[in-house]
Motif scaffolding. Sequence first.
Motif, PDB file in Angstrom:
ATOM      1  N   GLU A 154      12.985 -10.461  42.833  1.00  0.00           N
ATOM      2  CA  GLU A 154      12.517 -11.038  41.628  1.00  0.00           C
ATOM      3  C   GLU A 154      13.842 -11.740  40.816  1.00  0.00           C
ATOM      4  N   GLU A 155      14.906 -11.310  41.257  1.00  0.00           N
ATOM      5  CA  GLU A 155      16.299 -11.545  40.396  1.00  0.00           C
ATOM      6  C   GLU A 155      16.837 -12.775  41.044  1.00  0.00           C
ATOM      7  N   ALA A 156      16.489 -13.244  42.278  1.00  0.00           N
ATOM      8  CA  ALA A 156      16.761 -14.445  42.902  1.00  0.00           C
ATOM      9  C   ALA A 156      15.721 -15.649  43.035  1.00  0.00           C
ATOM     10  N   PRO A 157      16.217 -16.432  42.608  1.00  0.00           N
ATOM     11  CA  PRO A 157      15.037 -17.782  42.391  1.00  0.00           C
ATOM     12  C   PRO A 157      14.835 -18.260  43.917  1.00  0.00           C
TER      13      PRO A 157
ATOM     14  N   GLN B 279      23.428  -5.868  46.074  1.00  0.00           N
ATOM     15  CA  GLN B 279      22.171  -6.101  46.577  1.00  0.00           C
ATOM     16  C   GLN B 279      21.694  -6.632  45.141  1.00  0.00           C
ATOM     17  N   VAL B 280      20.540  -7.623  45.578  1.00  0.00           N
ATOM     18  CA  VAL B 280      19.659  -8.268  44.775  1.00  0.00           C
ATOM     19  C   VAL B 280      18.377  -8.198  44.950  1.00  0.00           C
ATOM     20  N   ALA B 281      17.578  -7.757  44.092  1.00  0.00           N
ATOM     21  CA  ALA B 281      16.262  -7.675  44.038  1.00  0.00           C
ATOM     22  C   ALA B 281      15.489  -9.037  44.187  1.00  0.00           C
TER      23      ALA B 281
END
Length: 59
Positions: free
Chosen positions: A17-20, A13-15
């Motif tokens: 705000e963590e993924a451009p 799981q990626v938030a």
Amino acid sequence: MKPSGSQLREHPQVAPEEAPGLLERLAEVPDPRNPRGVRHCLIVVLALTACAVLLKLNV
């Protein structure tokens, strides 16, 4: 032959705000054009092109 769903890898799981975002990635592309003839920012041209491709427009 395996079903296509089984070929996908598990992703942690990626938030958000963590993924451009797309615009952040497009801003990293160097502009190879001669500055003298530039009318539009490269990021705008690339973003509109990406939208056209996603909408399957023939431009």
